[in-house]
Scaffold this motif. Structure first.
Motif, PDB file in Angstrom:
ATOM      1  N   ASP A   1       0.856  -1.181   0.000  1.00  0.00           N
ATOM      2  CA  ASP A   1       0.000   0.000   0.000  1.00  0.00           C
ATOM      3  C   ASP A   1       0.894   1.233   0.000  1.00  0.00           C
ATOM      4  O   ASP A   1       2.124   1.123  -0.059  1.00  0.00           O
TER       5      ASP A   1
ATOM      6  N   ARG B   1      -5.475   3.441  -6.546  1.00  0.00           N
ATOM      7  CA  ARG B   1      -6.548   3.188  -5.575  1.00  0.00           C
ATOM      8  C   ARG B   1      -6.197   2.003  -4.689  1.00  0.00           C
ATOM      9  O   ARG B   1      -6.268   0.852  -5.098  1.00  0.00           O
ATOM     10  N   MET B   2      -5.812   2.319  -3.465  1.00  0.00           N
ATOM     11  CA  MET B   2      -5.473   1.295  -2.476  1.00  0.00           C
ATOM     12  C   MET B   2      -6.091   1.692  -1.144  1.00  0.00           C
ATOM     13  O   MET B   2      -6.223   2.886  -0.857  1.00  0.00           O
TER      14      MET B   2
ATOM     15  N   ASP C   1      -3.495   5.706  -0.061  1.00  0.00           N
ATOM     16  CA  ASP C   1      -3.588   5.427  -1.496  1.00  0.00           C
ATOM     17  C   ASP C   1      -2.367   5.967  -2.247  1.00  0.00           C
ATOM     18  O   ASP C   1      -1.470   6.581  -1.668  1.00  0.00           O
TER      19      ASP C   1
END
Length: 250
Positions: free
Chosen positions: A36, A57-58, A62
């Protein structure tokens, strides 16, 4: 062109991360992985990759947040970031570029596109145009020689070329290549190689389950005892002690 490049791949989706890492390894790259944005920042400081491929997008931290943090840290602000995304709208592209990214790669991956974008952003500085002042050309020539030799050394830490082979492959003399290393990083080629071996060993101890003898071989030591001595001299503790005290992140 990518052989020897150190690339940090950051994605919370295991299949995407492994697919891209495997492809890059086949191209001769040394790959490192982050799960991440927070992990990406930590790994970037520790590994100092040549470039970062990072999902936008995490969960948690992010890609946009991580990219901004990397740009604010003097230790990582010069590392190029290419975003990976499944839905790059014009608005998202603009937001990513404002955060500091240099490019985008759209999922699902087209590996030829990945390769070309990496080549573009890893390309060494070109020498000045003919007729430019020699004093301005010289630092760039030194940097080109250094980068070419560095990539060869990093791709073969276990069995690096000797100085004569390295000079021949970069099209220069041994003395000229040694001068380029001194000017670019302030150390000899041997000192640079020794430090990179220790950094890679530290990474493998912290982030893999390889046994210490295997790590010694991976970074070019034929003897586990010699490796342990060199590691202790560099970091003040044995490899086994370092592994006990340093939690794994992968």
């Amino acid at each position: 062109m990518l052989n020897g490049a150190r690339i940090l791949v950051v994605d919370d989706v295991d299949s995407d991360r492994h697919l891209l890492s495997h492809y890059l390894q086949r191209q001769g790259c040394r790959t490192y992985v982050g799960l991440d944005g927070e992990d990406a920042c930590r790994k970037a400081i520790a590994v100092q990759p040549d470039i970062i491929l990072m999902d936008v997008r995490m969960p948690g931290c992010d890609g946009l947040t991580a990219c901004r943090q990397l740009g604010e840290d003097a230790r990582t602000r010069d590392i190029p970031v290419i975003f990976l995304t499944a839905a790059a709208s014009p608005e998202e592209r603009v937001e990513g570029l404002r955060a500091g990214a240099v490019d985008y790669v759209i999922k699902p991956f087209d590996f030829e596109e990945v390769r070309l974008r990496l080549v573009i952003h890893l390309k060494p500085l070109r020498p000045s145009e003919p007729g430019a002042d020699i004093a301005q050309q010289q630092p760039r020539l030194d940097r080109n020689l250094f980068e070419s030799a560095r990539k060869q050394l990093m791709s073969r830490l276990d069995s690096p070329p000797d100085l004569a082979q390295l000079a021949q492959s970069t099209g220069t003399s041994q003395r000229r290549l040694s001068e380029a290393f001194k000017k670019c990083v302030g150390v000899t080629i041997f000192e640079f190689l020794r430090e990179e071996r220790m950094k890679e060993a530290r990474h493998l101890l912290a982030n893999t389950s390889l046994d210490i003898q295997a790590i010694a071989l991976e970074v070019g030591f034929t003897s586990g005892a010699n490796f342990a001595t060199a590691f202790r001299e560099r970091f003040g503790m044995s490899p086994s002690a370092y592994r006990r005290e340093r939690p794994r992140h992968d």
